[in-house]
Design an enzyme around this catalytic site. Structure first.
Site, PDB file in Angstrom:
ATOM      1  N   MET A  36     -11.551   9.268   7.383  1.00 16.18           N
ATOM      2  CA  MET A  36     -11.268  10.297   6.372  1.00 16.18           C
ATOM      3  C   MET A  36     -10.100  11.198   6.778  1.00 16.18           C
ATOM      4  O   MET A  36      -9.244  11.534   5.981  1.00 16.18           O
ATOM      5  CB  MET A  36     -12.514  11.146   6.112  1.00 16.18           C
ATOM      6  CG  MET A  36     -12.358  12.062   4.915  1.00 16.18           C
ATOM      7  SD  MET A  36     -13.780  13.112   4.632  1.00 16.18           S
ATOM      8  CE  MET A  36     -15.021  11.937   4.138  1.00 16.18           C
ATOM      9  N   ARG A  64      -1.063  -4.524 -24.629  1.00 15.29           N
ATOM     10  CA  ARG A  64      -1.877  -3.370 -24.246  1.00 15.29           C
ATOM     11  C   ARG A  64      -1.866  -2.412 -25.426  1.00 15.29           C
ATOM     12  O   ARG A  64      -2.770  -2.431 -26.244  1.00 15.29           O
ATOM     13  CB  ARG A  64      -1.326  -2.737 -22.955  1.00 15.29           C
ATOM     14  CG  ARG A  64      -2.221  -1.651 -22.391  1.00 15.29           C
ATOM     15  CD  ARG A  64      -1.718  -1.120 -21.061  1.00 15.29           C
ATOM     16  NE  ARG A  64      -0.418  -0.479 -21.164  1.00 15.29           N
ATOM     17  CZ  ARG A  64       0.260   0.037 -20.150  1.00 15.29           C
ATOM     18  NH1 ARG A  64      -0.231  -0.025 -18.928  1.00 15.29           N
ATOM     19  NH2 ARG A  64       1.434   0.604 -20.325  1.00 15.29           N
ATOM     20  N   LYS A 101       4.881  11.630 -15.574  1.00 15.56           N
ATOM     21  CA  LYS A 101       3.414  11.542 -15.656  1.00 15.56           C
ATOM     22  C   LYS A 101       2.797  11.571 -14.256  1.00 15.56           C
ATOM     23  O   LYS A 101       3.496  11.353 -13.255  1.00 15.56           O
ATOM     24  CB  LYS A 101       3.007  10.269 -16.399  1.00 15.56           C
ATOM     25  CG  LYS A 101       3.469   8.995 -15.738  1.00 15.56           C
ATOM     26  CD  LYS A 101       3.312   7.810 -16.677  1.00 15.56           C
ATOM     27  CE  LYS A 101       3.816   6.546 -16.013  1.00 15.56           C
ATOM     28  NZ  LYS A 101       3.889   5.429 -16.956  1.00 15.56           N
ATOM     29  N   TYR A 148     -14.402   3.086  13.768  1.00 14.54           N
ATOM     30  CA  TYR A 148     -15.636   2.696  13.074  1.00 14.54           C
ATOM     31  C   TYR A 148     -15.749   1.180  13.008  1.00 14.54           C
ATOM     32  O   TYR A 148     -14.793   0.493  12.685  1.00 14.54           O
ATOM     33  CB  TYR A 148     -15.646   3.242  11.645  1.00 14.54           C
ATOM     34  CG  TYR A 148     -15.861   4.731  11.571  1.00 14.54           C
ATOM     35  CD1 TYR A 148     -17.024   5.308  12.066  1.00 14.54           C
ATOM     36  CD2 TYR A 148     -14.913   5.550  10.983  1.00 14.54           C
ATOM     37  CE1 TYR A 148     -17.221   6.678  11.986  1.00 14.54           C
ATOM     38  CE2 TYR A 148     -15.105   6.915  10.886  1.00 14.54           C
ATOM     39  CZ  TYR A 148     -16.267   7.476  11.396  1.00 14.54           C
ATOM     40  OH  TYR A 148     -16.458   8.819  11.308  1.00 14.54           O
TER      41      TYR A 148
HETATM   42  C1  LIG Z   1       5.215   4.869 -16.782  1.00  9.88           C
HETATM   43  C2  LIG Z   1       6.056   4.432 -17.926  1.00  9.88           C
HETATM   44  C3  LIG Z   1       7.437   4.289 -17.794  1.00  9.88           C
HETATM   45  C4  LIG Z   1       8.161   4.421 -16.468  1.00  9.88           C
HETATM   46  O1  LIG Z   1       7.980   3.231 -15.753  1.00  9.88           O
HETATM   47  P1  LIG Z   1       8.644   2.990 -14.304  1.00  9.88           P
HETATM   48  O2  LIG Z   1       8.319   1.594 -13.988  1.00  9.88           O
HETATM   49  O3  LIG Z   1       7.984   3.964 -13.395  1.00  9.88           O
HETATM   50  O4  LIG Z   1      10.089   3.255 -14.473  1.00  9.88           O
HETATM   51  C5  LIG Z   1       8.173   3.972 -18.920  1.00  9.88           C
HETATM   52  N1  LIG Z   1       7.554   3.788 -20.125  1.00  9.88           N
HETATM   53  C6  LIG Z   1       6.223   3.899 -20.273  1.00  9.88           C
HETATM   54  C7  LIG Z   1       5.624   3.662 -21.603  1.00  9.88           C
HETATM   55  C8  LIG Z   1       5.420   4.210 -19.183  1.00  9.88           C
HETATM   56  O5  LIG Z   1       4.107   4.303 -19.338  1.00  9.88           O
END
Ligand SMILES: *Cc1c(COP(=O)(O)O)cnc(C)c1O
Length: 369
Positions: A302, A129, A34, A254
């Site tokens: 930036m 969740r 992801k 800054y």
């Molecule tokens: C992102 C995610 C993972 C992977 O988690 P890591 O801590 O990066 O290994 C596994 N299961 C779900 C449902 C996730 O959203």
């Protein structure tokens, strides 16, 4: 000439995958890709992890990119679907989805699909969740197991809320609750994320879902990737574009917040929040130059960051600077900034150029971006 470069080490990625296998030799592996493979580039990472049994992404759009690029492996959409329109897409492209609400169940029941969909019923075992609670399950399962649009038997999953804390009972309780709730169901099961894989052997079930550890970072506060035989995959680099003498008492950047307490040499690094380096990085956040760590001074701007090279510095314009990665663990930088490696890796902007290097194949830097 690209200024900030994220150099991606394919060999390290494959090494980390082998570490996952070693921890859970009997589990099938869903490589989590992801958020553009945690910032490492969705397609190159998918191709490099061809040994995975499946991939997971958060959104249907990410899965469609994989399919559009001829990737035929099973793909699980972790965020699931939210609308009726997504269902024909899931069916057509053979995408698997999590299922965690009554609304989703109703959409599945009402749809008319060319083929049934593989679903992973998400059980809430304490994360609070996503997921079905224990008391809702019997009625939900009754309907789901009669749903024609679902491949039977459906699979089961849960997600941990505190698996990165090795000294709490929460994860043990979640594992027990998941095993209790799923005991009499025939589907396959998935529990562990990276922290589960590394620290909670009982969570290594039929399937595991590693994300962060594949990219060579530790999910545990106070521990580094190397403690788990993991190698950093991304090294984020830029270069010095100026050096200057700075006299004691002079303010820098800054707001003029940082004031030199001795005569020293400053360096200006071509990187900033425009590249995704956090503006909230405090003074003292380390960068690596010519083999030594130097602290950020003044505010991140930036396009530029100022570092204190020290009174005896001999660094030159054009010298390479590592922001994190090989030689400077992203965990260490994240801790100093008050965030986690996940955020640093995924927040780089499109200005950062990704390059790929596979040492085993003796390839020169290969550009795939
Ligand atoms: C992102 C995610 C993972 C992977 O988690 P890591 O801590 O990066 O290994 C596994 N299961 C779900 C449902 C996730 O959203």
């Amino acid at each position: 000439m690209n200024t900030v470069t994220a150099s991606i080490d394919i060999d390290a990625l494959q090494h980390n995958f082998a570490v996952v296998r070693r921890h859970a030799p009997h589990s099938k592996i869903i490589a989590v890709l992801k958020a553009n493979a945690y910032g490492h580039g969705l397609l190159p990472v998918a191709h490099a992890l061809a040994q995975a049994d499946a991939y997971a992404v958060a959104r249907v759009e990410e899965a469609l990119v994989l399919r559009a690029n001829a990737i035929t492996k099973p793909i699980l959409v972790l965020g699931g679907f939210f609308s009726a329109e997504a269902l024909p897409l899931l069916a057509k492209h053979e995408l698997q989805t999590t299922l965690h609400t009554w609304e989703q169940l109703a959409l599945l029941e009402q749809a008319s699909l060319p083929a049934p969909i593989k679903v992973w019923l998400k059980l809430d075992t304490g994360m609070n969740r996503l997921g079905l609670r224990a008391e809702e399950l019997p009625a939900f399962i009754e309907r789901l197991s009669h749903c024609r649009n679902v491949v039977q038997p459906f699979h089961l999953m849960t997600h941990f809320s505190q698996s990165d804390e090795q000294d709490t009972q929460a994860t043990r309780l979640q594992i027990e609750e998941f095993n209790r709730l799923s005991a009499h169901l025939p589907g396959e099961r998935a529990m562990a994320n990276s922290a589960g894989i590394l620290a909670w052997p009982a969570s290594r079930s039929d399937w595991i879902r590693p994300g962060l550890m594949l990219y060579g970072a530790s999910p545990f506060a106070g521990q580094l990737a190397a403690d788990h035989d993991l190698r950093p995959v991304m090294t984020l680099k830029s270069q010095l574009i100026a050096t200057r003498a700075c006299a004691q008492g002079e303010a820098v950047g800054y707001g003029g917040h940082w004031v030199a307490d001795r005569n020293t040499t400053l360096g200006v690094v071509a990187a900033g929040y425009g590249d995704g380096y956090p503006r909230m990085a405090p003074e003292g956040t380390p960068m690596l130059i010519n083999g030594r760590q130097v602290p950020i001074v003044g505010r991140v701007s930036m396009d530029m960051i100022t570092v204190d090279l020290g009174p005896a510095a001999r660094d030159k314009v054009g010298d390479e600077v590592t922001l994190w990665g090989e030689g400077l663990p992203v965990e260490q930088v994240a801790e100093k900034i008050g965030t986690i490696p996940y955020e640093l890796l995924t927040r780089l902007t499109s200005r950062v150029h990704l390059t790929y290097c596979d040492k085993r194949e003796q390839m020169p830097m290969l550009k795939l971006a």
